[in-house]
Design a protein around this motif. Structure first.
Motif, PDB file in Angstrom:
ATOM      1  N   LYS A 116      -5.796  12.823  -2.293  1.00 39.60           N
ATOM      2  CA  LYS A 116      -5.724  14.245  -1.951  1.00 39.60           C
ATOM      3  C   LYS A 116      -4.454  14.543  -1.153  1.00 39.60           C
ATOM      4  O   LYS A 116      -3.761  15.541  -1.400  1.00 39.60           O
ATOM      5  CB  LYS A 116      -6.957  14.640  -1.143  1.00 39.60           C
ATOM      6  CG  LYS A 116      -7.014  16.124  -0.781  1.00 39.60           C
ATOM      7  CD  LYS A 116      -8.280  16.445   0.004  1.00 39.60           C
ATOM      8  CE  LYS A 116      -8.300  17.915   0.415  1.00 39.60           C
ATOM      9  NZ  LYS A 116      -9.526  18.242   1.206  1.00 39.60           N
ATOM     10  N   ARG A 117      -4.126  13.662  -0.188  1.00 42.60           N
ATOM     11  CA  ARG A 117      -2.918  13.861   0.612  1.00 42.60           C
ATOM     12  C   ARG A 117      -1.676  13.854  -0.259  1.00 42.60           C
ATOM     13  O   ARG A 117      -0.732  14.610  -0.046  1.00 42.60           O
ATOM     14  CB  ARG A 117      -2.800  12.767   1.674  1.00 42.60           C
ATOM     15  CG  ARG A 117      -3.695  12.954   2.881  1.00 42.60           C
ATOM     16  CD  ARG A 117      -3.346  11.891   3.907  1.00 42.60           C
ATOM     17  NE  ARG A 117      -4.345  11.787   4.943  1.00 42.60           N
ATOM     18  CZ  ARG A 117      -4.321  10.870   5.895  1.00 42.60           C
ATOM     19  NH1 ARG A 117      -3.344   9.979   5.929  1.00 42.60           N
ATOM     20  NH2 ARG A 117      -5.255  10.814   6.826  1.00 42.60           N
ATOM     21  N   HIS A 118      -1.687  12.950  -1.259  1.00 44.60           N
ATOM     22  CA  HIS A 118      -0.526  12.854  -2.140  1.00 44.60           C
ATOM     23  C   HIS A 118      -0.348  14.154  -2.918  1.00 44.60           C
ATOM     24  O   HIS A 118       0.764  14.680  -3.035  1.00 44.60           O
ATOM     25  CB  HIS A 118      -0.690  11.680  -3.101  1.00 44.60           C
ATOM     26  CG  HIS A 118       0.510  11.455  -3.968  1.00 44.60           C
ATOM     27  ND1 HIS A 118       0.695  12.125  -5.150  1.00 44.60           N
ATOM     28  CD2 HIS A 118       1.594  10.648  -3.813  1.00 44.60           C
ATOM     29  CE1 HIS A 118       1.834  11.741  -5.696  1.00 44.60           C
ATOM     30  NE2 HIS A 118       2.397  10.848  -4.907  1.00 44.60           N
ATOM     31  N   GLU A 119      -1.440  14.692  -3.456  1.00 48.78           N
ATOM     32  CA  GLU A 119      -1.359  15.944  -4.207  1.00 48.78           C
ATOM     33  C   GLU A 119      -0.826  17.077  -3.321  1.00 48.78           C
ATOM     34  O   GLU A 119       0.033  17.865  -3.741  1.00 48.78           O
ATOM     35  CB  GLU A 119      -2.737  16.309  -4.758  1.00 48.78           C
ATOM     36  CG  GLU A 119      -3.216  15.376  -5.869  1.00 48.78           C
ATOM     37  CD  GLU A 119      -4.617  15.707  -6.339  1.00 48.78           C
ATOM     38  OE1 GLU A 119      -5.431  16.145  -5.489  1.00 48.78           O
ATOM     39  OE2 GLU A 119      -4.894  15.540  -7.526  1.00 48.78           O
ATOM     40  N   GLU A 120      -1.337  17.152  -2.097  1.00 46.19           N
ATOM     41  CA  GLU A 120      -0.887  18.192  -1.173  1.00 46.19           C
ATOM     42  C   GLU A 120       0.590  18.015  -0.826  1.00 46.19           C
ATOM     43  O   GLU A 120       1.336  18.994  -0.696  1.00 46.19           O
ATOM     44  CB  GLU A 120      -1.735  18.155   0.099  1.00 46.19           C
ATOM     45  CG  GLU A 120      -3.200  18.549  -0.124  1.00 46.19           C
ATOM     46  CD  GLU A 120      -4.044  18.336   1.110  1.00 46.19           C
ATOM     47  OE1 GLU A 120      -3.554  17.674   2.051  1.00 46.19           O
ATOM     48  OE2 GLU A 120      -5.196  18.806   1.132  1.00 46.19           O
ATOM     49  N   SER A 121       1.020  16.750  -0.678  1.00 44.10           N
ATOM     50  CA  SER A 121       2.414  16.472  -0.324  1.00 44.10           C
ATOM     51  C   SER A 121       3.355  16.886  -1.446  1.00 44.10           C
ATOM     52  O   SER A 121       4.442  17.418  -1.200  1.00 44.10           O
ATOM     53  CB  SER A 121       2.595  14.983  -0.009  1.00 44.10           C
ATOM     54  OG  SER A 121       1.776  14.594   1.068  1.00 44.10           O
ATOM     55  N   VAL A 122       2.942  16.638  -2.696  1.00 46.41           N
ATOM     56  CA  VAL A 122       3.771  17.032  -3.830  1.00 46.41           C
ATOM     57  C   VAL A 122       3.896  18.546  -3.893  1.00 46.41           C
ATOM     58  O   VAL A 122       4.979  19.097  -4.126  1.00 46.41           O
ATOM     59  CB  VAL A 122       3.191  16.478  -5.145  1.00 46.41           C
ATOM     60  CG1 VAL A 122       3.915  17.073  -6.349  1.00 46.41           C
ATOM     61  CG2 VAL A 122       3.304  14.962  -5.183  1.00 46.41           C
ATOM     62  N   ARG A 123       2.785  19.247  -3.657  1.00 55.02           N
ATOM     63  CA  ARG A 123       2.827  20.708  -3.682  1.00 55.02           C
ATOM     64  C   ARG A 123       3.732  21.257  -2.572  1.00 55.02           C
ATOM     65  O   ARG A 123       4.436  22.248  -2.748  1.00 55.02           O
ATOM     66  CB  ARG A 123       1.413  21.286  -3.534  1.00 55.02           C
ATOM     67  CG  ARG A 123       0.568  21.185  -4.789  1.00 55.02           C
ATOM     68  CD  ARG A 123      -0.653  22.085  -4.693  1.00 55.02           C
ATOM     69  NE  ARG A 123      -1.555  21.658  -3.632  1.00 55.02           N
ATOM     70  CZ  ARG A 123      -2.557  20.808  -3.807  1.00 55.02           C
ATOM     71  NH1 ARG A 123      -2.770  20.281  -5.007  1.00 55.02           N
ATOM     72  NH2 ARG A 123      -3.340  20.465  -2.800  1.00 55.02           N
ATOM     73  N   THR A 124       3.731  20.598  -1.418  1.00 51.28           N
ATOM     74  CA  THR A 124       4.505  21.077  -0.275  1.00 51.28           C
ATOM     75  C   THR A 124       5.978  20.725  -0.384  1.00 51.28           C
ATOM     76  O   THR A 124       6.855  21.567  -0.139  1.00 51.28           O
ATOM     77  CB  THR A 124       3.951  20.486   1.032  1.00 51.28           C
ATOM     78  OG1 THR A 124       2.570  20.830   1.152  1.00 51.28           O
ATOM     79  CG2 THR A 124       4.714  21.009   2.247  1.00 51.28           C
ATOM     80  N   LEU A 125       6.270  19.478  -0.776  1.00 51.35           N
ATOM     81  CA  LEU A 125       7.647  18.982  -0.725  1.00 51.35           C
ATOM     82  C   LEU A 125       8.333  18.931  -2.084  1.00 51.35           C
ATOM     83  O   LEU A 125       9.558  18.876  -2.149  1.00 51.35           O
ATOM     84  CB  LEU A 125       7.670  17.571  -0.111  1.00 51.35           C
ATOM     85  CG  LEU A 125       7.150  17.433   1.321  1.00 51.35           C
ATOM     86  CD1 LEU A 125       7.076  15.953   1.697  1.00 51.35           C
ATOM     87  CD2 LEU A 125       8.051  18.178   2.285  1.00 51.35           C
TER      88      LEU A 125
END
Length: 555
Positions: free
Chosen positions: A61-70
């Motif tokens: 989940k963190r990885h998905e959020e990180s891709v969306r953010t960065l």
């Protein structure tokens, strides 16, 4: 009196007789406690599995959020700095960015630089070597066709240690003592930290002489100089540095294991550079907690695999010159203490001072007490902890080939198998490319932990297994793997019986992840929710393997 007895007997029978269909409060209490104990015993592993599953899901989940953010490129930059892969940057991890933006580099911490005590104890080390077996190199099969004689001149002439024996001050080995916050058995730390990151890139190939060592580097450089006069204790590529771990301790001593990644430059001007990079140096040191006494020192290149050295040499004087690569087997490269460290100056029973460095002094026999450890872990566990420090991808256990399939069958999982020409944890191009592109990614680690048993093998090892007529089942599994293999690395998903359900070559994988998104969509069938090319492609590969396995199992 008889009546009283008659009345009491039925009361007692009510408590102990099963015929009356009831149990005493004490009996019911015992059964309840037993049931609760059973429930707790059963619940603990389920609870632990639930926590592990939740943690892995959170990483995804963190990885998905990180891709969306960065975005993909931003996440790549962030991940190159996030060395512990927890999706947070500590001040130490942010340090390369600060230095790049400010142009100011803080001086390295070399507090371990030691002023030698001339009257302290000394330790004698002896070097042993058996040169590389030239016929273990791939290019030996065609008689080194196309390889100039000058390219291999340094390799061919290196047949013995540069310094067969040397004495060191015991205090010099203070560099192996743990820092103040790493004093428990099993703790690991960087003796020489890696300096490679996204800003430094790789160090240049076109070099002959190592930089002057400083602080903690001095002892490591001196030790490796006993083998060859040109050791580079900071390798050109990751992994770089030296890591140590406390294997055992008591009130007075540590047993510290260590792992060093270093390389040698075997050629000198006018020949072009030739890099000789062992898979690793490892060993251990038993020393007092004040470093005044060293009981034992041992350093060596492991020789338990069929190939253990990576070699690269240039065909020109510039950094852009063509480079050849090969891999081979080094039977022995080893340093061993001749005995415990001993004092140079002693005082006898009459108060006379004796300088043992004086050739005219009589030899003295020393007796040392046996060391008993109050806390310790196994050598294997210490080695595993150092591996994880060097290679985050080894948070997933990579089992030997045969053991992986046995475990997969027992746990009803698939085998994530990597077949390489060179070792996955050495300095070879194939190994380091695969590590640095996908296997250290947190989402990939999470998926592998959830659904697979992982293994990596050398091609030569599986060729030996295939030829083993004493174990036909394992021979067949090896044959199935070799059928799908293409140079340099093949990643596979296999059933517990060895059937390959899905595979991808590393070169094809890297080509696909380097493509533009629209090109990738047009030519590559993998699909997934992640946007980071390498991570999303590998996760899709693994998930497709899981789906294909269902088809095989349904037949």
């Amino acid at each position: 009196m008889a009546a009283d007895v008659d009345k009491r007997i039925p009361e007692e029978e009510k408590k102990i007789s099963p015929q009356n269909g009831k149990q005493s409060p004490g009996s019911r209490s015992w059964i309840c406690r037993g049931m609760w104990t059973l429930l707790v015993v059963c619940a603990v592993p389920l609870f632990a599995f639930g926590i592990k599953y939740y943690q892995d899901a959170q990483l995804l989940k963190r990885h998905e959020e990180s891709v969306r953010t960065l975005g993909a490129e931003g996440l790549f930059l962030f991940s190159s700095l996030d060395t512990d892969h927890d999706f947070y940057l500590s001040p130490e991890e942010f340090k390369p960015i600060a230095e790049k933006l400010t142009g100011i580099t803080n001086p390295a911490d070399f507090e371990e630089e030691v002023i030698h005590d001339p009257n302290g104890e000394t330790l004698t080390l002896e070097a042993k070597m058996q040169p590389l077996l030239l016929d273990s190199m791939t290019k030996s099969k065609d008689g080194f066709l196309g390889v100039s004689h000058s390219s291999l001149s340094g390799l061919r002439s290196w047949k013995s240690p540069a310094v067969p024996s040397s004495s060191f001050s015991a205090s010099q080995f203070r560099v192996f003592l743990p820092p103040k916050n790493k004093i428990e058995v099993g703790d690991t730390w960087w003796v020489i930290p890696s300096e490679l990151n996204i800003f430094t890139g790789y160090l240049p190939n076109n070099r002959y002489h190592p930089p002057t060592p400083r602080g903690r580097e001095v002892v490591i450089h001196s030790l490796l100089s006993m083998f060859h006069p040109r050791p580079f204790i900071k390798t050109r590529f990751a992994p770089q540095g030296t890591v140590a771990c406390i294997r055992a301790s008591n009130d007075f001593y540590y047993d510290i294991v260590f792992r060093i990644h270093a390389e040698f430059q075997l050629n000198d001007i006018p020949d072009f550079p030739f890099w000789f990079t062992p898979g690793q140096f490892t060993g251990n040191i038993v020393l007092s907690k004040d470093a005044s006494h060293v009981r034992l020192f041992h350093l060596y290149v492991p020789n338990n695999r069929s190939l253990n050295v990576d070699m690269e040499w240039l065909y020109g004087a510039s950094e852009s010159s063509n480079m050849e690569v090969d891999i081979g087997y080094l039977p022995q490269l080893e340093l061993q203490s001749a005995g415990p460290s001993t004092p140079s100056i002693i005082t006898d029973e009459q108060g006379n001072i004796i300088d043992r460095r004086d050739s005219s002094s009589e030899p003295i026999q020393f007796v040392f007490e046996e060391i008993h450890w109050t806390s310790e872990i196994s050598q294997e566990e210490a080695a595993r902890r150092m591996e994880v420090t060097f290679y985050p991808f080894k948070k997933v256990s990579y089992l030997p080939f045969s053991e992986a399939f046995e475990r997969a069958e027992a746990e009803q999982k698939l085998v994530h198998s990597i077949l390489l020409w060179g070792a996955l944890d050495d300095q070879s191009c194939s190994g380091r490319t695969l590590r640095e592109t996908v296997l250290e990614s947190s989402p990939v680690l999470a998926l592998l932990n959830q659904s697979f048993i992982s293994s990596w093998s050398l091609v030569k090892e599986l060729e030996n297994l295939q030829a083993d007529e004493q174990n036909p089942a394992l021979s067949e599994k090896a044959r199935l793997h070799l059928e799908k293999y293409s140079f340099p690395v093949e990643m596979m998903v296999a059933l517990p019986n060895g059937t390959i359900v899905h595979h991808i070559n590393a070169n094809f994988f890297l080509d696909q992840t380097a493509m533009k998104p629209e090109e990738e969509e047009a030519t590559f069938s993998f699909s997934g929710g992640f946007e980071d090319p390498s991570t999303s492609t590998y996760i899709s590969f693994l998930k497709e393997g899981l789906e294909k396995a269902k088809e095989y199992l349904a037949q």
